[in-house]
Design a protein around this motif. Structure first.
Motif, PDB file in Angstrom:
ATOM      1  N   GLU A   2      39.556  26.891  29.937  1.00 56.31           N
ATOM      2  CA  GLU A   2      38.832  27.415  28.781  1.00 56.31           C
ATOM      3  C   GLU A   2      39.830  28.040  27.820  1.00 56.31           C
ATOM      4  OE1 GLU A   2      34.851  30.172  28.076  1.00 56.31           O
ATOM      5  OE2 GLU A   2      36.289  30.781  29.618  1.00 56.31           O
ATOM      6  N   ASN A   3      39.764  27.652  26.552  1.00 57.56           N
ATOM      7  CA  ASN A   3      40.583  28.320  25.550  1.00 57.56           C
ATOM      8  C   ASN A   3      39.669  29.048  24.570  1.00 57.56           C
ATOM      9  OD1 ASN A   3      39.696  26.356  23.702  1.00 57.56           O
ATOM     10  ND2 ASN A   3      41.451  25.040  24.113  1.00 57.56           N
ATOM     11  N   GLU A   4      40.197  29.425  23.433  1.00 58.35           N
ATOM     12  CA  GLU A   4      39.436  30.310  22.545  1.00 58.35           C
ATOM     13  C   GLU A   4      38.121  29.699  22.070  1.00 58.35           C
ATOM     14  OE1 GLU A   4      40.114  32.962  18.489  1.00 58.35           O
ATOM     15  OE2 GLU A   4      41.825  32.192  19.604  1.00 58.35           O
TER      16      GLU A   4
ATOM     17  N   ARG B  81      32.869  27.912  24.114  1.00 57.11           N
ATOM     18  CA  ARG B  81      33.248  28.545  25.376  1.00 57.11           C
ATOM     19  C   ARG B  81      32.139  28.358  26.407  1.00 57.11           C
ATOM     20  NH1 ARG B  81      37.531  31.833  25.022  1.00 57.11           N
ATOM     21  NH2 ARG B  81      36.873  33.042  26.812  1.00 57.11           N
TER      22      ARG B  81
ATOM     23  N   ARG C 169      40.803  38.831  24.123  1.00 54.71           N
ATOM     24  CA  ARG C 169      41.690  37.757  23.699  1.00 54.71           C
ATOM     25  C   ARG C 169      43.086  38.081  24.211  1.00 54.71           C
ATOM     26  NH1 ARG C 169      37.726  35.466  23.252  1.00 54.71           N
ATOM     27  NH2 ARG C 169      36.740  34.530  21.406  1.00 54.71           N
TER      28      ARG C 169
ATOM     29  N   GLU D 175      37.668  17.414  25.984  1.00 53.42           N
ATOM     30  CA  GLU D 175      37.552  18.732  25.360  1.00 53.42           C
ATOM     31  C   GLU D 175      36.215  18.852  24.632  1.00 53.42           C
ATOM     32  OE1 GLU D 175      39.935  21.819  22.399  1.00 53.42           O
ATOM     33  OE2 GLU D 175      40.582  19.713  22.538  1.00 53.42           O
TER      34      GLU D 175
END
Length: 459
Positions: free
Chosen positions: A382-384, A323, A131, A319
């Motif tokens: 890509e985010n968390e 992931r 992270r 969105e």
């Protein structure tokens, strides 16, 4: 054989000054093998990454100083390499190169770690994730389960729901599907054979595909929320919303079609400045179809969040919760495949005129469709906890070409008009475009206009 590569002093300096982050780490050569396995585990379990070993960093008065302090020779790194080799299931998901440079001390070990299909554990038997510039241990069963979903090791589509099987065996969706696709079979036995009914319970995949209203059974994770913002800014604000968010519901075959049609309807009402004045925005239908389909069939249904589609003046953002699955990264997403929801993908492909006709080719089709209209290729981020695909209504033509095209039908062009035309946000950057065209003897300033009213015309 391990590669030892000679690089220039300039490249060595670039390595020393790299920014550590989500995809990159710099380590001293004295790092213990155990600690190194933690970093490797984090990269392999998340989004891949690179590690340079042999870079020392000191911090004096909040000023960071890095020094190239590599191994005396390749053999000195054998202890680290042996531990890496023993990590399972890392296998061949890594690459080793040593770098040496004139006037630099020793050789620096460069490890490229690929994302693995399975969970990779460090030597302390813990799994780690990345992270930002941190490695974080997976400490709880819930976190481990989340990693398994992310990896595609287990899939939420097989979870069983305690609702009567009649929700799908006698639904309008199933009855229509059976008539069109498998008229010789009975719904109950066919659905059991497809393993969407098990021990008298319906799987998540069965609900999503064949229930008339999956949202009543799986709320907050099976609908699509659609927003229209009157702005081209990076973020949409409440006061720029054109109308209250629209919620699109239904079984996923219908969900995809309804979402595509609604997005198309809204987008075709947007006008954008073009070379010939205000023009209707138009995105290729194939790109919308493929990206919305991907968002629906590849999302992580274990996450309590709907799909969000945001329509701005200059772009569309789609969105999808979850992931990238398995070994898929932003670098290999167009070339490799990993199905998080294989049952959904297989069964929706049996519907008449399925949305995923060319299984595994969806994003490539979207890229090709945007290119045919000479629009910029989709952007994937890509985010968390989600993947966002952005379709921008920006031409592949250079900014200079767009300015000259505009001046074919207009007497002059201002900085503001040019920025809206090209998508460039900075006034100074737009001035640089004008100056380049001026230096090529193609345009000149309009006499008598200066400051904010200044403009340019063809020469």
């Amino acid at each position: 054989m391990i590669e030892v590569k000679k690089i220039s002093a300039e490249d060595a300096e670039k390595i020393k000054n790299l920014d550590e982050g989500h995809f990159l780490d710099l380590k001293r050569k004295e790092i213990s093998p155990a600690k190194l396995t933690e970093t490797i585990s984090a990269f392999a379990n998340t989004s891949a990454g690179e590690i340079y070993i042999g870079i020392e960093e000191s911090d004096v008065l909040n000023i960071k100083n890095r020094v190239w302090s590599g191994f005396n020779d390749v053999e000195e790194a054998n202890g680290l390499l042996q531990v890496i080799e023993s990590m399972s299931p890392l296998g061949n998901h890594y690459r080793v190169v040593f770098y040496k440079a004139d006037n630099q001390n020793g050789v620096v070990l460069h490890l490229t770690i690929q994302k693995t299909n399975e969970i990779l554990y460090a030597s302390n038997r813990k799994a780690y994730i990345r992270r930002g510039a941190q490695k974080l241990p997976i400490e709880s069963e819930i976190a481990l389960k989340r990693l398994q979903y992310d990896k595609g090791i287990t899939t939420f589509e097989d979870e069983l729901i305690k609702v009567p099987t009649e929700f799908i065996t006698n639904s309008v969706v199933t009855l229509g599907f059976m008539i069109d696709v498998v008229p010789m079979s009975e719904p109950d036995s066919w659905l059991k054979n497809q393993l969407v009914i098990i021990d008298g319970k319906i799987s998540v995949a069965g609900v999503l595909l064949f229930a008339e209203e999956p949202q009543a059974i799986l709320p907050k994770r099976s609908a699509i929320k659609l927003y229209r913002y009157h702005t081209g800014d990076d973020e949409g604000e409440r006061d720029t919303l054109a109308f209250d968010p629209v919620t699109i519901e239904g079984h996923i075959y219908k969900l995809i079609e309804d979402a595509k049609n609604k997005v198309k309807e809204i987008v075709e009402g947007i006008k954008k400045l073009g070379p010939n004045g205000l023009e209707n925005i138009k995105y290729p239908e194939e790109a919308l179809q493929e990206i919305i389909t991907n968002a629906v069939i590849h999302r992580d249904y274990s996450i309590l969040k709907d799909i969000h589609i945001r329509i701005f003046d200059n772009r569309i953002e789609i969105e999808s919760p979850g992931r990238l699955p398995g070994h898929i990264t932003l670098n290999n997403i167009l070339d490799d495949q990993s199905a998080r929801n294989p049952k959904i993908i297989r069964l929706i492909n049996k519907f008449p005129n399925p949305p995923n006709k060319d299984v595994g080719e969806g994003l490539k089709t979207a890229f090709e469709a945007m290119n045919k209209l000479r629009l910029k290729k989709p952007e994937i981020g890509e985010n968390e906890n989600s993947v966002i695909v952005t379709l921008r209504h920006e031409s592949l033509a250079s900014s200079e070409q767009m300015v000259m095209k505009y001046l074919e039908t207009h007497d002059e062009i201002t900085n503001a008009i040019a920025r809206e035309l090209t998508g460039i946000k900075s006034e100074n950057s737009m001035k640089d475009v004008f100056y380049r065209l001026r230096d090529r003897n193609q345009i000149k300033p309009v006499e008598g206009k200066s400051g904010r009213s200044s403009a340019w015309e063809r020469k």
